[in-house]
Design an enzyme around this catalytic site. Structure first.
Site, PDB file in Angstrom:
ATOM      1  N   ASP A  24     -16.485  50.791  39.636  1.00  0.00           N
ATOM      2  CA  ASP A  24     -15.385  50.366  40.472  1.00  0.00           C
ATOM      3  C   ASP A  24     -15.856  49.106  41.182  1.00  0.00           C
ATOM      4  OD1 ASP A  24     -12.962  50.583  41.853  1.00  0.00           O
ATOM      5  OD2 ASP A  24     -14.060  51.370  43.579  1.00  0.00           O
ATOM      6  N   LYS A  44      -2.870  28.275  60.939  1.00  0.00           N
ATOM      7  CA  LYS A  44      -3.651  28.763  59.815  1.00  0.00           C
ATOM      8  C   LYS A  44      -2.717  29.585  58.948  1.00  0.00           C
ATOM      9  CE  LYS A  44      -5.935  32.647  60.263  1.00  0.00           C
ATOM     10  NZ  LYS A  44      -6.865  33.610  60.832  1.00  0.00           N
TER      11      LYS A  44
END
Lengths: 1002, 318
Positions: A351, A484
């Site tokens: 994973d 941002k």
């Protein structure tokens, strides 16, 4: 085959069933109606009680626990124990047969000894298992806030029922599956469910058919990392998404572990040999004129002499020792047999999130002044001069620090830690930026206090930017607006770009440059954020100007941007890219896996680009082609590497899947669902691979359980995944798996050596009996002495072989071929029975003959003596010198012979043990570094001395003190074993493929 | 690889049976293939060439091993003493923690070997009975004849042993067996270096040898094991080297010690005592225990040291 297919399909059907919900599609009012609730009032207490009665508590049914008694019984009667039980039963029968026929009882207490051995080893393995499973403790969660009767109150999450109105705050673990009614900047961490590393925004809008993707559902067991929400409970307990996966996991059964298969195979061989030899001699004895009862006693004796009583304990102890060694390296072994499985693993399905990567967003690169700069400290130091004078960097840094709501948790203990380990509050990417800036500038908090925030607009998934306005501490009266957000959004709002200290027009050239940098960074699998700022002109926005951010209104209607200040025409500063970086040792570990012949497949729920980037960084994919090319490789059997999207996987049939896994060496599965993980594991197993799966999330649990060996993460891993796994990496370090593989391979080799050693004493145990039967000599070795060898002197040496270091670099050879390389091969048996055992038996008979001769019975007298020897009514058996022996006198002599034979076996076993240390290498190369083994030689000798000389002990075991020089008689045979085996190994090394190599290398 | 994905699903009995047979068929097929592989002409996984190679290897291995064993053993045997074992007396295993260095007694005739019964049984029946037990008497006579053969040597030796007055206990008389008055020969086991010592008599001696007081040799005495046996046993006559008596027999210590063989030949004649049961009660199994008494003779009834037990049975009153 047909049955398999049917099963798999049925099984998938069951999984598909999971996502059979439509609450996210229907209108919220329909949901209220369906569950008889309302957002303001919630359920009534009475109704809640009724529902609780109907549905049961909102809690996962613990995984179908095997009752303790069954587990104990499994240890007592499983595998090898059953053979021993049969042995014990046979001894018991023999005891009674002898009791009613013969006066000379050999088997009086042997069956008790055997039974105690089984019970002790059974309890021992049970204790080992119980100890490791105790570490599994599920954690309870605190309180849940529900609305009942129009009042919100805290209740035990177990009491939550369908239809309850839940209030979720930041940091809460969501206690049930909910449909969201109202959300404030909610983000949930679905990583345990889907494997996505980034928190997912959740709101009220229905965005996707797939319940996992849609915005208006949040699931049990996930965390609300940001924001808050109110939702209506639609599923509880085992019916939740996680609950169903957990239940599915519990339903999966897998076959035996490879070591169990090997041990069964070994038991089968030993049983067949024992029974065939036993029957053969039983029939022979009938022809030799023995009675039926005598023949049956012979049969039983031969079978008992063939059963390696101590081996069960040896295997358990060897595995336990390795498990302990691995626990010291932070590998917790839940299932002892799994250790060896790890060694024969051929495929690891890893994973990504939390296993290969740190599951922690980190700043990877900056782009400003048209340069890409890596964020690690080294790079910064080498360019520190450049940075010091770069206006652009200063502006970007200022923007990154100010336009950021993440903070370090404010306690002195936390702040005294290294930056990386500090706990923070806020969004994962903001935390990453905060930590990065803290590392570069030193004190973000101070900088923020010098540039106080006047107003801010929080990030929301809908507008995809955040901004704040500050009064700066650099004596500039103008307010500073910093922004941002997602690059394409910021780009639209910018009109200029700041390059090399000059603010220039953001024209097509610079847009192209930006485009290039952005593509480069996102191809690295990184998440890119753009930064911009703007000095608000003093004339329009004087010092005491009231900025109206209208935050509340903004959340309700995000498209309503009605600010009293400009958000366009900004100055573009640069990009910061973030990534969940691979763990430090992973690349090295991947390389080692590859050289050990193990394939690594990445199976992740994450985006293909991100997955491919990490796969490249860690070396799972070595193909330099772009990810797009790799994505097209799925059906091309000639390609080495490929990246597969979950949707592509869905369309593949069984044959295509087989081909995919058979022909591609390097595969990355992206956007995979839990059932697809399971399919991948099943496909690998169908191709004969031994599959290890690593994972931490609930979504990994079925695959973990299905895999031959499941490896869960100890820190980030969910309970469900830990329960489904066999091994838990306590430090979440993928590199620990490599250690595990090494130990697993070593234990297989060492068990082989151990078995060779244990079996080599079988012939010296069996041959005396055959000689007794055929040549009618007085019995040279009694049953008690056999047990003394099997359960006494042979035990520790056999175990000590588990400490033997590897002969060659076991991580440089391919994994064991489960079909061809067995624990016990015919060559091992031939070697250990036919060669080592025969030399030992030779030594034993020699010493037996000497003891007899020195007391008056010359070899010629011994043949045919059995009947008179064992007859009690003969009180004057004459020896070769005319002396007459009473029954008890000659029995004392016989027991002395047993002792001498036993001691001989111990002494010849010294060098047999040394020979078993290595299978190919010379002893002189292998060395004597195994201190446990050296000690075990001393120990077995001391034990033999104690058994022979200690009063009462020797009486109990029917042993007699030996004359000193009898101890030295076996030495020529001891030496012979060493010389023969060194010659044999030399032949194997010198002439590979020769008859010696073919027939004696095990 | 077997996939067991969903164990919860119930399978019908038919399905299970079919599975079982198919796996059994598969297994037996693979086993058959293993035993003899037609394709490669392989028997148990090896073809003829490999089998013969393996056989050759093992042949050489065992020849070398056997040769070494024999060599080593013969070297060892060369150094063994000829007439006495290396370990005698207290050094040998005749002396151990459970057995002090002391001789056992033994009887003749000794014909039947039973593993189960520690006691020898002497069974007498008269010739007119229809039981096939008549053979016994011949067997007993032959056994005694064989034993006494050793004593008929012409060579004169001071250690030669003869009993002049043997009463009925001679071969012509079938040692009294035909008359129902069986003679039993009792002897002391030969142990190299063992010299029995005559016991000093104590005033309050409770032992059974009290009646043999005054004999300067080793007394031999037989009694019924239990009072019942004692009642049934009747009169016992002892024929010893020195005298015949109805109280006790004796063995002269001048015949000791036994010194082993002489150039591997038996030259020693074991001293013995004849015991004749003159009127035993018939149809009763009588347990008899005979003992010898001496200062250094250890008595152990179970281990039959210094004693011997046997059973007598007379089928019909003669």
């Amino acid at each position: 085959m047909f049955r398999e297919k049917l099963k798999t399909r049925k099984h998938l059907e069951a999984l598909k069933h999971e996502i059979d919900l439509d609450e996210h599609k229907v209108s919220i009012n329909e949901v209220y109606r369906r569950y008889g609730t309302s957002p303001a009032m919630g359920l009534s207490d009475e109704r809640a009680a009724v529902l609780l009665e109907r549905d049961g508590p909102n809690d996962l049914t613990p995984m179908r626990k095997i009752p303790e008694i069954v587990r104990l019984a499994k240890n007592m009667f499983g595998g090898f124990a059953i053979l021993l039980w049969i042995g014990a039963f046979l001894c018991f029968t023999a005891h009674f047969l002898e009791f009613y026929t013969l006066d000379d009882l050999q088997y009086d207490n042997v069956w008790i000894a055997l039974a105690s051995v089984i019970i002790i080893t059974g309890f021992f393995s049970y204790y080992q298992q119980a100890k490791s499973s105790k570490i599994m403790e599920s954690f309870k969660y605190l309180q849940a806030c529900v609305v009942r009767h129009g009042r919100s109150r805290n209740i035990n999450p177990e009491k939550i029922v369908i239809g309850d109105i839940l209030e979720i705050r930041r940091g809460d673990r969501i206690p049930a599956d909910i449909r969201i009614i109202r959300a404030h900047g909610l983000k949930v961490d679905n990583s345990s469910l889907t494997g996505e590393s980034e928190p997912q925004a959740r709101g009220i809008e229905y965005t996707n058919d797939d319940p996992l993707e849609t915005r208006n559902l949040a699931f049990f067991g996930t965390f609300a990392v940001e924001g808050s929400c109110i939702g209506v409970v639609i599923r509880t307990g085992d019916k939740t998404f996680i609950g169903r996966i957990a239940n599915l996991t519990a339903g999966i059964e897998r076959g035996n572990t490879p070591i169990a298969i090997e041990i069964n195979h070994f038991i089968r061989i030993i049983t067949i040999i024992a029974i065939v030899v036993g029957l053969l001699f039983c029939i022979c004895s009938l022809f030799l004129g023995y009675t039926y009862i005598e023949a049956v006693v012979f049969l039983i004796s031969i079978i008992v002499a063939q059963v390696p009583e101590g081996l069960l304990a040896t295997v358990t102890v060897c595995l336990t020792l390795t498990a302990q060694r691995m626990a010291r390296k932070n590998c917790l072994v839940k299932n002892l047999e799994a250790i060896e499985t790890l060694g024969s693993t051929t495929v690891i399905c890893a994973d990504k999130t939390g296993t290969l990567t740190q599951n922690q967003m980190t700043v990877a690169h900056f782009w400003f002044d048209n340069h890409i700069i890596a964020s690690d400290i080294d790079a910064f130091q080498s360019q520190s001069n450049y940075l010091k004078f770069s206006h652009c960097w200063n502006a970007l840094g200022r923007c990154a620090m100010l336009c950021n709501t993440a903070i370090f948790k404010d306690d002195s203990l936390n702040l005294s830690k290294p930056i990386v380990h500090r706990q923070c509050e806020g969004d994962a990417s903001e935390i990453a930026i905060l930590k990065c800036m803290e590392a570069i500038t030193g004190n973000v908090a101070l900088f923020r206090s010098k540039n106080p925030k006047i107003c801010e607009v929080q990030f929301a998934s809908s507008n995809r930017y955040q901004l704040s306005i500050h009064s700066t501490g650099d004596h500039d009266e103008r307010y500073l607006l910093v922004m941002k957000g997602a690059p394409e959004k910021i780009l639209k709002n910018c009109s200029t770009i700041y390059v090399d200290g000059c603010e220039i027009e953001f024209n097509t050239y610079w847009k192209k440059q930006y485009e290039k940098a952005f593509n480069e960074l996102s191809n690295l699998g990184e998440r890119v954020l753009a930064f911009a700022d703007y000095r608000l002109p003093l004339n329009k926005y004087p010092r005491d100007y009231q900025f109206d951010c209208d935050t509340i209104n903004f959340h309700v209607n995000p498209y309503y941007e009605n600010f009293n200040f400009p958000t366009t025409g900004l100055r573009f500063l640069g990009l910061i890219s973030l990534i969940d970086p691979p763990r430090v040792n992973v690349a090295e570990a991947v390389r080692k896996c590859r050289s050990a012949g193990i394939r690594l497949l990445m199976v992740t729920g994450d985006h293909p680009l991100t997955a491919a980037a990490i796969a490249r960084a860690t070396g799972i994919i070595t193909d330099h082609n772009s990810t797009d090319v790799l994505l097209k490789n799925a059906y091309d059997n000639n390609a080495r590497s490929c990246v597969i999207h979950g949707n592509t996987l869905k369309t593949m049939n069984k044959q295509q899947l087989d081909n995919l896994i058979k022909y591609h060496q390097e595969i990355v599965f992206a956007r995979t669902s839990p059932q697809q993980k399971l399919i991948i594991v099943e496909t690998c197993q169908r191709l004969g691979e031994i599959v290890a799966v690593t994972g931490d999330g609930v979504n990994d649990a079925p695959a973990l359980k299905k895999a031959d060996i499941g490896i869960a993460m100890g820190i980030t891993g969910s309970d469900v995944s830990k329960q489904a796994s066999d091994i838990i990496l306590l430090d979440d370090n993928f590199a620990s798996i490599i250690t595990g593989i090494e130990e697993g391979r070593l234990i297989f080799d060492n068990l082989k050596k151990s078995i060779c050693y244990t079996l080599s004493s079988k012939i010296p145990e069996l041959a005396p009996f055959l000689f007794y039967m055929i040549f009618q000599i007085p019995l040279p070795l009694g049953t008690i002495a056999i047990l003394c060898i099997d359960l006494g002197t042979d035990m520790l040496p056999a175990i000590s072989l588990a400490y033997e270091r590897a002969e060659s670099d076991i991580m440089k050879r391919p994994p064991r071929d489960a079909k061809r390389e067995h624990l016990a091969t015919d060559r091992l048996i031939s070697m250990s029975y036919g060669q080592l055992g025969m030399i030992q038996a030779g030594g034993g008979f020699f010493v037996y003959t000497v003891v007899m001769a020195e007391n008056g019975f010359l070899p010629s007298r011994l043949f045919g003596l059995r009947k008179s020897w064992d007859s009690r009514s003969i009180n004057d058996l004459e020896d070769s010198y005319g002396q007459e022996w009473t029954y008890y006198q000659r029995k004392a002599l016989e027991d002395t012979c047993h002792t001498a034979f036993f001691v001989t076996v111990v002494i010849v076993q010294w060098t047999v043990l040394l020979c078993c240390k290595s299978r190919r290498n010379s002893l002189f190369r292998q060395g004597m570094a195994n201190q446990v083994l050296n000690m075990s030689i001393v120990f077995e000798t001391v034990l033999a001395i104690l058994i022979s000389y200690t009063p009462y002990i020797n009486r109990g075991l029917m042993m007699y003190p030996l004359k000193l020089h009898w101890w030295f008689l076996p030495l020529p045979f001891t030496l012979l074993v060493l010389i023969y085996d060194e010659w044999r190994k030399w032949m194997i090394r010198k002439f590979p493929g020769s008859i010696i190599d073919q027939e004696t290398s095990y | 690889m077997h996939l067991k994905t969903n164990s919860k699903r119930r399978r019908s009995i038919g399905e299970r049976c079919r599975d079982f047979w198919s796996t059994l068929h598969k297994k037996s097929h693979s086993l058959g293939n293993f035993i003899y592989n037609k394709e490669h002409h392989e028997l148990f996984g090896r073809d003829g060439k490999r089998w013969s190679k393996l056989a050759a290897f093992y042949f050489c291995f065992y020849v070398v091993l056997g040769g070494m064993f024999c060599l080593y053993l013969s070297i060892f045997m060369i150094f063994l003493p000829i007439n006495q074992p290396r370990y005698i007396g207290k050094d040998s295993q005749l002396t151990s923690r459970s057995n002090p260095f002391s001789p056992g007694l033994s009887i003749r005739p000794q014909v039947r070997l039973t593993l189960k019964d520690p006691l020898a049984l002497i069974w007498l029946s008269s010739s007119d009975e229809k039981y096939p037990m008549n053979d016994n008497i011949e067997m007993y006579t032959k056994n005694l004849d064989d034993f006494l053969n050793n004593y008929n040597t012409n060579a004169q030796n001071s250690k030669n042993f003869t009993i002049h007055d043997v009463g009925d206990c001679n071969s012509n008389n079938h040692y009294g067996y035909t008359d129902g008055k069986p003679c039993i020969l009792i002897k002391i086991n030969k142990l190299i270096g063992f010299i029995p010592e005559v016991r000093k008599i104590h005033a309050n001696n409770r032992h059974d040898d009290s009646e043999c007081i005054g004999i300067s040799n080793i007394p031999v005495r037989c009694m019924g094991e239990n009072p019942f046996d004692q009642d049934m046993i009747g009169k016992i006559q002892y024929y010893s080297e020195s005298e015949s008596s109805d109280v006790c027999g004796s063995i002269d210590i001048k015949h000791f010690p036994y010194n082993g063989k002489d150039d591997r030949n038996n030259v020693y004649q074991t001293p013995y005592v004849w015991i004749q049961f003159r009127n035993i009660t018939p149809h009763v199994l009588i347990s008899v225990e005979c003992r010898i008494f001496g200062a250094n003779i250890f008595y152990d009834k179970i281990a039959q040291l210094g004693s011997i037990r046997f059973q007598l049975y007379l089928n019909k009153k003669i």
